[in-house]
Design a protein around this motif. Structure first.
Motif, PDB file in Angstrom:
ATOM      1  N   LYS A  21     -36.444 -13.151   6.604  1.00 40.54           N
ATOM      2  CA  LYS A  21     -36.710 -13.735   7.910  1.00 40.54           C
ATOM      3  C   LYS A  21     -37.688 -14.946   7.825  1.00 40.54           C
ATOM      4  CE  LYS A  21     -38.754 -11.611  11.267  1.00 40.54           C
ATOM      5  NZ  LYS A  21     -39.773 -12.377  11.845  1.00 40.54           N
ATOM      6  N   GLY A  45     -29.644 -15.414  13.706  1.00 44.14           N
ATOM      7  CA  GLY A  45     -30.163 -16.332  14.498  1.00 44.14           C
ATOM      8  C   GLY A  45     -30.969 -17.413  13.693  1.00 44.14           C
ATOM      9  N   SER A 123     -33.542 -11.572  15.529  1.00 44.40           N
ATOM     10  CA  SER A 123     -32.663 -12.360  16.447  1.00 44.40           C
ATOM     11  C   SER A 123     -31.417 -12.739  16.078  1.00 44.40           C
ATOM     12  CB  SER A 123     -33.583 -13.936  16.978  1.00 44.40           C
ATOM     13  OG  SER A 123     -33.638 -14.521  15.771  1.00 44.40           O
ATOM     14  N   LYS A 125     -27.154 -14.287  16.835  1.00 45.13           N
ATOM     15  CA  LYS A 125     -26.384 -15.022  17.661  1.00 45.13           C
ATOM     16  C   LYS A 125     -25.132 -14.382  18.045  1.00 45.13           C
ATOM     17  CE  LYS A 125     -28.642 -19.416  17.417  1.00 45.13           C
ATOM     18  NZ  LYS A 125     -28.365 -21.074  17.702  1.00 45.13           N
TER      19      LYS A 125
END
Length: 254
Positions: A21, A45, A123, A125
């Motif tokens: 990340k 994300g 996060s 999507k």
């Protein structure tokens, strides 16, 4: 515990999901090697992300993408720093191995894959599950409250009707839904286009006409075009006047 370890496969660095990340958020491209179907259901994300499947799932079983390295080479340079991920880390390790063997110098395999990413609450999507907008028909009293609270009023009568008198609203725009021609009524073919030029699809719009008929049709077209918050004023301008609400009319100055 180290969050970055040297894999047994030479020059592939396997990183835990937290380190991955950090790398992704620092600008490293994320190479997603799951299938297109998996990717569309939800993915990391990341600002820089590309989906190139390492394997395809066929009725007869899994099949390796024979053009995987070729497709990655068309998208990235061999000096690029790539974070590679799949669902669990298995496919991405194989994909990383192929990339290193093809000459890619900086390959980071994300251990645990998308599953670990989700488990850590990072996060993602996903496809929008938002329902299409809905037309809410409100009486003239509620419409007045919405307008006076700052909602824009979209007046869909003709320009001629509008000039004779209209709702007194701070935010008002006149975009006719229909034109009255000698040969009869004709729908404004650019109605939605003109509204889009003046308003955003997330705006809360109160829509009104003379009686509520045209505004209902106009509201339907707007919702179908993606507007999410549309309030049709029942009774229209006629009901507004009947209730003695403030209007604006042309000056009667001598």
């Amino acid at each position: 515990m180290e969050n970055c370890q040297q894999s047994s496969t030479a020059e592939i660095v396997t990183v835990d999901v937290q380190k991955a990340k950090d790398l992704i958020h620092s600008g490293y491209p994320y190479l997603e090697v799951r299938t297109e179907e998996e990717f569309k259901k939800g993915h990391v994300g990341a600002e820089k992300i590309l989906n190139i499947p390492y394997m395809f799932f066929k009725p007869e079983g899994r099949m390796k993408n024979p053009k995987f390295v070729e497709e990655v080479s068309a998208a990235y340079n061999k000096d690029d720093h790539l974070v590679v991920g799949c669902q669990s880390g298995a496919r991405s390790l194989k994909a990383s191995t192929d990339l290193v063997n093809a000459g890619f110098k900086h390959v980071y395999n994300m251990d645990g894959g998308y599953a670990a990413w989700v488990e850590n609450g990072f996060s993602v999507k996903k496809p929008s599950t938002e329902m299409p907008g809905e037309i809410v028909t409100v009486d003239v009293h509620k419409a007045k409250d919405l307008i006076h609270s700052g909602y824009p009023y979209l007046e869909v009568r003709t320009e001629e009707e509008f000039k004779k008198g209209h709702v007194d609203a701070e935010k008002i725009v006149n975009i006719p839904y229909m034109f009255f021609k000698p040969e009869g009524r004709m729908k404004n073919p650019k109605f939605v286009e003109e509204v889009l030029a003046a308003c955003n699809k997330d705006d809360h719009l109160v829509v009104g006409c003379q009686s509520g008929a045209r505004s209902l049709k106009a509201s339907t077209d707007l919702v179908n075009a993606g507007f999410k918050h549309v309030y049709n004023m029942d009774g229209g301008y006629a009901a507004w006047v009947e209730n003695g609400f403030p209007v604006k009319k042309p000056s009667a100055a001598l």
